[in-house]
Design a protein around this motif. Structure first.
Motif, short mmCIF file in Angstrom:
data_model
loop_
_atom_site.label_atom_id
_atom_site.label_comp_id
_atom_site.label_asym_id
_atom_site.label_seq_id
_atom_site.Cartn_x
_atom_site.Cartn_y
_atom_site.Cartn_z
N VAL A 194 68.76 -60.53 -7.00
CA VAL A 194 67.80 -61.44 -7.63
C VAL A 194 66.75 -61.85 -6.61
N ARG A 195 65.49 -61.75 -6.97
CA ARG A 195 64.42 -62.26 -6.11
C ARG A 195 64.43 -63.79 -6.15
N ILE A 196 64.33 -64.40 -5.01
CA ILE A 196 64.34 -65.87 -4.96
C ILE A 196 62.91 -66.36 -5.20
N GLU A 197 62.66 -66.78 -6.45
CA GLU A 197 61.30 -67.15 -6.85
C GLU A 197 61.22 -68.60 -7.34
N ASN A 198 62.35 -69.18 -7.70
CA ASN A 198 62.33 -70.49 -8.36
C ASN A 198 62.75 -71.64 -7.44
N ILE A 199 62.68 -71.43 -6.15
CA ILE A 199 62.96 -72.48 -5.18
C ILE A 199 61.64 -73.16 -4.81
N GLU A 200 61.59 -74.47 -4.91
CA GLU A 200 60.38 -75.19 -4.54
C GLU A 200 60.19 -75.16 -3.03
N LYS A 201 59.05 -74.68 -2.59
CA LYS A 201 58.78 -74.53 -1.16
C LYS A 201 58.10 -75.77 -0.61
N GLU A 202 58.47 -76.13 0.61
CA GLU A 202 57.86 -77.26 1.31
C GLU A 202 56.81 -76.72 2.28
N ASP A 203 55.60 -77.18 2.15
CA ASP A 203 54.49 -76.67 2.96
C ASP A 203 54.74 -76.80 4.46
#
Length: 262
Positions: free
Chosen positions: A109-118
């Motif tokens: 699974v591609r990890i696409e739904n994790i909220e990234k911290e700038d």
């Protein structure tokens, strides 16, 4: 209790390991963190894959393995979570998973739904991998992390060459004792040997080994030896010495085995 192993090419003088462990302890209460290795050479996914492949199978099923080696995401190498033999692996799909796994994993699974911290865009282990691990611990599935990926990016491992009664292999791993593991498996050795006598030639014809040990102590101290190690691969060593340093062996150095008909 959830178990997370960490494999990185970080140096202990850096803050990265401490920061990642702190984040994991904060978002995965009760987790047990295991340091698999942090002495991988920089960006060396071949070395990292050898360590992980030979270690993860001894962990309980359901363990999570975070790989912090060459972990930057690119368009060609996305961050993925992989389920293989009931273990979970998190890292960049840069070929390392293809070297760890044998055959296709159960799930990619591609990890696409994790909220990234700038603030942590250059630190994916902290920004993405820790949160993905937390998700797996809570939900025991990968599907909500992102989209299904059909296959892994593949690297082709170097194979030993069989030619006219000779096996030519390469050193694929050198441990902290200077012992050199090759890509020659016990199965390959025996299938070619056919009970014949043999010589293992290291670096040049000046260094010859003509028997296979079961243990290191069967050979006198400071003498050369060969055995099949716990990985099932041919290992060349010096009893209580550093073979790689003495002979200047490196990854991809050739090891030849010549077989002699009676």
């Amino acid at each position: 209790m959830a178990i997370i192993s960490l494999t990185t090419d970080w140096q202990h003088r850096d803050y990265y390991l401490g920061a990642l462990k702190g984040r994991l302890l904060s978002i995965c209460p009760g987790v047990q963190i295991v340091d698999l290795s942090h002495n991988v050479d920089n960006y060396n996914i071949s070395q990292a894959s050898f360590i992980i492949k030979n270690a993860f199978i001894h962990f309980p099923k359901g363990s999570i393995h975070i790989i912090g080696v060459k972990s930057e995401e690119t368009p060609q190498h996305p961050h993925v979570a992989v389920k293989y033999k009931d273990h979970y692996f998190i890292g960049a799909d840069n070929g390392i998973f293809s070297l760890v796994t044998k055959g296709e994993p159960e799930e990619i699974v591609r990890i696409e739904n994790i909220e990234k911290e700038d603030n942590f865009l250059t630190f994916p282990e902290l920004n993405i991998f820790a949160k993905a691990a937390s998700h797996i611990i809570k939900h025991k599935r990968l599907s909500k992390l992102g989209s299904i990926q059909k296959e892994l990016f593949r690297l082709i491992p170097i194979r030993a060459l069989i030619q006219k009664g000779t096996i030519t292999g390469q050193v694929i791993y050198i441990d902290s004792y200077g012992n050199a593991t090759t890509n020659i498996s016990k199965e390959l050795f025996e299938s070619v040997r056919q009970e014949r006598e043999f010589e293992i030639l290291v670096q040049s014809n000046h260094y010859r080994i003509t028997k296979i040990n079961l243990n290191y102590h069967e050979t006198s101290e400071a003498d050369f030896l060969a055995l099949f190690n716990s990985s099932g691969l041919l290992e060349i060593a010096i009893n209580k010495g550093n073979l790689a340093e003495l002979l200047q062996l490196e990854i991809n150095s050739d090891i030849r085995i010549k077989f002699h008909d009676h």
